[in-house]
Design an enzyme around this catalytic site. Structure first.
Site, PDB file in Angstrom:
ATOM      1  N   GLU A   1      -2.633   5.421   3.551  1.00 39.97           N
ATOM      2  CA  GLU A   1      -1.695   5.869   2.529  1.00 39.97           C
ATOM      3  C   GLU A   1      -0.274   5.755   3.095  1.00 39.97           C
ATOM      4  O   GLU A   1       0.055   6.374   4.111  1.00 39.97           O
ATOM      5  CB  GLU A   1      -1.991   7.314   2.129  1.00 39.97           C
ATOM      6  CG  GLU A   1      -1.250   7.780   0.900  1.00 39.97           C
ATOM      7  CD  GLU A   1      -1.715   7.143  -0.402  1.00 39.97           C
ATOM      8  OE1 GLU A   1      -0.971   7.212  -1.393  1.00 39.97           O
ATOM      9  OE2 GLU A   1      -2.845   6.576  -0.439  1.00 39.97           O
TER      10      GLU A   1
ATOM     11  N   ASP B   1      -0.935  11.266  -3.513  1.00 38.91           N
ATOM     12  CA  ASP B   1      -2.115  11.496  -2.672  1.00 38.91           C
ATOM     13  C   ASP B   1      -3.329  11.867  -3.521  1.00 38.91           C
ATOM     14  O   ASP B   1      -4.445  11.422  -3.254  1.00 38.91           O
ATOM     15  CB  ASP B   1      -1.821  12.600  -1.658  1.00 38.91           C
ATOM     16  CG  ASP B   1      -0.635  12.258  -0.766  1.00 38.91           C
ATOM     17  OD1 ASP B   1      -0.659  11.187  -0.151  1.00 38.91           O
ATOM     18  OD2 ASP B   1       0.307  13.062  -0.703  1.00 38.91           O
TER      19      ASP B   1
ATOM     20  N   GLU C   1       7.738   2.202  -2.053  1.00 39.55           N
ATOM     21  CA  GLU C   1       7.093   1.708  -0.834  1.00 39.55           C
ATOM     22  C   GLU C   1       6.715   0.237  -0.981  1.00 39.55           C
ATOM     23  O   GLU C   1       6.837  -0.543  -0.030  1.00 39.55           O
ATOM     24  CB  GLU C   1       5.863   2.568  -0.537  1.00 39.55           C
ATOM     25  CG  GLU C   1       6.226   4.004  -0.180  1.00 39.55           C
ATOM     26  CD  GLU C   1       5.318   5.069  -0.757  1.00 39.55           C
ATOM     27  OE1 GLU C   1       5.753   6.236  -0.828  1.00 39.55           O
ATOM     28  OE2 GLU C   1       4.189   4.740  -1.149  1.00 39.55           O
TER      29      GLU C   1
END
Length: 425
Positions: free
Chosen positions: A225, A409, A256
């Site tokens: 992750e 998450d 990201e």
């Protein structure tokens, strides 16, 4: 089923960003992004920069004393809430909600974090420490104003002075736990925390990460992750220095993804930032490039076969053909989790969510992609490109989110729970 989660774990202190900065005596000025925060002024400028965009970000605060002063004020602030934090701990905590799963968390666990963890999350004695690592989560709501500033979306800004996670001190505990625990899935995270370390220590620890992954028995999937980063050299090293080929699966968001492409000279890397909802065709091009350049193929010894991309309005699950199944359910489950967790409801409440995904889009901009029109009765869309399958789903976005932190998450954890990895992997 057993899941080994590592390496980053902390206590998240969640509160209103504007109210904390006001309590610190700061006034809204001009926004400016600082890759590392050295002072309260840097914090104020960087928070304003990202609040103005409605974008999530995470930064390292270099001054220990100043950070601890701010953390004390934040922790005691009326309405501040304490939660399990750190990508590894959050994914582990979410998976542990399923009674059939047992999670071993190899990360720095202090007394407050230990108290917050689910009963199905086990901590090796070597991971326990006397003091918690605190991360401060400054949240803001869509339309919230501070001076001339108005947030276009609800989001959060995260900062910490976290040396235990940054130095990845629990790598050795992870390696020693492998044989005894015998996991069915390994979740790795926290590489972004190394941004506060020297280049020499970054290089050393990355090599140790790769070595520790190589100790995992063949056939056990490893999910990495990612999180917000500013150091292009570190990101490039993660991509090129064997970390990507060593993991099976990636989870990441729009910032990201673009930063990864910019750091490794990928598609659409000249784009400085996304303008509103990220273009599906551009996202698809970058996902395709990652799996084509760094994923498994007949000519490349790489384990990477899966990427779960999540942004506010939609998610995409990209997989190399022949290695994964149940992608439709996995990507849909992640989108459902985004809507329910943000609104803090058990099921999707139609009156509290809105649809912000594009109703039609091109599947690529770097080649002749096809035009897709989303069918509300069959919202998960599938397309294929040179041995890679893409599953797209709109997200029913919570209009007034209760909590945004840890959402990525939770999405990745839910997607992993519903994913089926082929035995011959």
């Amino acid at each position: 089923m057993k899941v080994l989660a590592r390496v980053n774990a902390c206590v998240d202190v969640v509160l209103s960003g504007v109210k904390l900065l006001q309590a610190l005596g700061l006034n809204p000025g001009h926004g400016k992004d600082h890759s590392v925060l050295h002072s309260r002024n840097d914090l104020e400028e960087t928070f304003i920069h990202f609040m103005g965009k409605g974008a999530a970000a995470e930064r390292f605060f270099s001054d220990k004393e100043t950070f601890h002063d701010i953390a004390r004020i934040a922790s005691e602030f009326p309405g501040a809430q304490h939660y399990v934090g750190g990508n590894a701990a959050l994914i582990g905590q979410k998976l542990a909600a399923n009674s059939d799963l047992k999670v071993l968390l190899c990360g720095p666990v202090g007394p407050k974090l230990h108290e917050l963890l689910d009963d199905n999350v086990f901590v090796p004695p070597e991971s326990l420490q006397e003091v918690d690592e605190f991360h401060l989560i400054l949240e803001y709501q869509a339309g919230e104003e501070w001076g001339q500033l108005k947030a276009p979306h609800a989001n959060r800004f995260i900062f910490s002075h976290d040396l235990s996670n940054g130095a990845m001190n629990m790598l050795e505990v992870f390696v020693s736990s492998l044989e005894e625990f015998q996991p069915d899935l390994v979740v790795l995270s926290g590489l972004h925390m190394m941004e506060g370390q020297s280049k020499e220590l970054q290089r050393k620890r990355l090599l140790e990460v790769v070595t520790s992954i190589s100790d995992i028995p063949t056939g056990i999937p490893v999910h990495l992750e990612l999180a917000s980063m500013t150091n292009r050299e570190l990101m490039s090293s993660i991509v090129h220095q064997q970390v990507f080929p060593a993991v099976t699966s990636l989870g990441l968001n729009e910032q990201e993804l673009l930063f990864l492409s910019q750091s490794a000279s990928g598609p659409h890397s000249s784009l400085s930032s996304w303008n509103g909802v990220p273009d599906v065709g551009m996202v698809s091009d970058i996902l395709f490039w990652i799996l084509k350049e760094h994923g498994r193929s007949k000519s490349r010894a790489s384990d990477l076969t899966r990427i779960h991309f999540h942004t506010l309005a939609y998610h995409i699950l990209a997989t190399v053909d022949g290695h994964w199944a149940n992608q439709l359910a996995a990507v849909a489950a992640g989108a459902r989790m985004a809507g329910t967790q943000a609104c803090a409801t058990e099921t999707i409440n139609a009156s509290r969510v809105s649809l912000r995904a594009p109703r039609e889009f091109m599947t690529s901009h770097s080649e002749a992609g096809s035009r897709i029109v989303v069918n509300p009765n069959k919202p998960v869309v599938e397309w294929h490109r040179e041995g890679i399958s893409f599953h797209f789903t709109p997200v029913l976005v919570c209009k007034d989110p209760i909590r945004t932190v840890g959402l990525g998450d939770a999405i990745s954890a839910e997607g992993l729970f519903y994913s089926e990895v082929h035995p011959h992997y």
